[in-house]
Every structure is written in structure tokens, then in C-alpha cells.
Design an enzyme around this catalytic site. Sequence first.
Site, PDB file in Angstrom:
ATOM      1  N   ASP A   1       0.816  -1.225   0.000  1.00  0.00           N
ATOM      2  CA  ASP A   1       0.000   0.000   0.000  1.00  0.00           C
ATOM      3  C   ASP A   1       0.849   1.274   0.000  1.00  0.00           C
ATOM      4  OD1 ASP A   1      -2.385  -1.641   0.403  1.00  0.00           O
ATOM      5  OD2 ASP A   1      -1.727  -1.817   2.490  1.00  0.00           O
TER       6      ASP A   1
ATOM      7  N   GLU B   1     -11.406  -0.874  -4.055  1.00  0.00           N
ATOM      8  CA  GLU B   1     -10.657  -0.286  -2.945  1.00  0.00           C
ATOM      9  C   GLU B   1      -9.462   0.486  -3.492  1.00  0.00           C
ATOM     10  OE1 GLU B   1      -9.329  -3.549  -0.531  1.00  0.00           O
ATOM     11  OE2 GLU B   1      -7.788  -4.148  -1.951  1.00  0.00           O
TER      12      GLU B   1
END
Length: 230
Positions: free
Chosen positions: A20, A200
Site C-alpha cells: 500500500d 478499494e
Amino acid sequence: MEIQQRASHDIQPLIEQRADPFICRHSDGYYYFVASVPEYDRIEIRRAQNLEKLVTSTPVVIWRKRETGILSANIWAPELHFIDDKWYVYFAAAHTTETNEGLFDHRMYVLENENDNPLEGSWMERGQVRTEWESFALDATTFEHNGSRYYVWAQKDPNIGGNSNLYISKMSNPWTLTGPQTMISLPEYDWEIIGYKVNEGAAFLRKGNLVFLSYSASATDFNQLLHGPT
């Protein structure tokens, strides 16, 4: 984030063992890097004056998870933003109990720092970003457009089958949504529902007065695809 190496198009990670990843370039001339660490137990920031030097820069731990209760497990997907002369970190964290190990039970939280340098000063917990439901939520990002600040995130709607959709809301301050909460993306296409029904990891790109959105879809393995802009 990845950089291209040599004419052979050999792709190598910029910083290994960091999920991420998020990079921003600030007006002070530095690139700032945050990401999920392998232990999922802390948030750290590193900075450098170019992307290559981020690899060897020393990370500074700005916050660690709690031992139990809220904010005690699976610290995921931090983002660093400079808003109204303060630094903010948006991230997801789960809570643990005697019967719950905190997997996929995340909520979204905010840290604040008034120091000019986010590697220094004190980070204050601004608490949970409250949405319409108390359900799995993560991958928050924020941007300003035409004088208003917006917040985009992924969340499980208890009334909709699937894992997570993308939502947008205006903000009254960097840690409070002012609504309405509007769904902007629902996993429905073949490439969005491989393994799981997931939208997402939203990220915004700006060109002139236009704002574009990219996001990820499907299971969080080799099937996950990146789509954008839309």
C-alpha cells in the site's frame, strides 16, 4: 511504487516489503513515503530529495498500535497529506478482543501533527472517521476541489452483497465527514469480482480542473487489477 531499470525493462520494487505505498512531494522539496509495514504494527515515514534516495533513507516511526482494543491490529494503508498547514495521516486499523483477532474488521482513523517536518513534533490521534455504518472500512484518501475537501474510501455496506464499494463525502474538517455519503463505484464487472467483490485503494489524479480516480479491484493477490482513470 516501481521504477524501470535499464533498457531491458526489468522492473524492480522501489522499496521492498512495503504494501500500500503512498508518496507525496511537498513544497519543501522532499518526497515523503508511507506504506504498510510487514508487521502491521506501526506507521513510519521516510523522506528524501529524490525518489531513488528514498530506498536508503531512514524511516521514522511516528505511531505504534495499541496492545488491545481499538487500534490494536493490522495497521494498513497509511496516506500522508498536508492540509491547512498541518500534516495528517489517514490509515485503517482493526480492534482485538478475546474472540476477535482483528482480521478484516477495520475502521478508519486520523493522526495530526502541527510541525513543519512530519518526521518531528507530536502526532495526535484525531480518532475514527465516522461513516453511516459501523462496518469494514479502509483505504481512505482525500483531495480538495473547487474550495471543498472530499474524502473517498472503501467500505462494506451491510445491505449490499460483496466486500467493499467506494464512497465519497465532503468534509467539515480533516477528520469529520459532513455528508451525504455517496457510492461512486460498485464491483460489478468481470475484472472486479475475481475471488472477491472488491473496489478499494482509490487514488486521485488532477489535470487542470479535471479530477480522475483510479482504484483496485478483485482479490488481493495476482488477480487484483488497477483501473483508471474513470
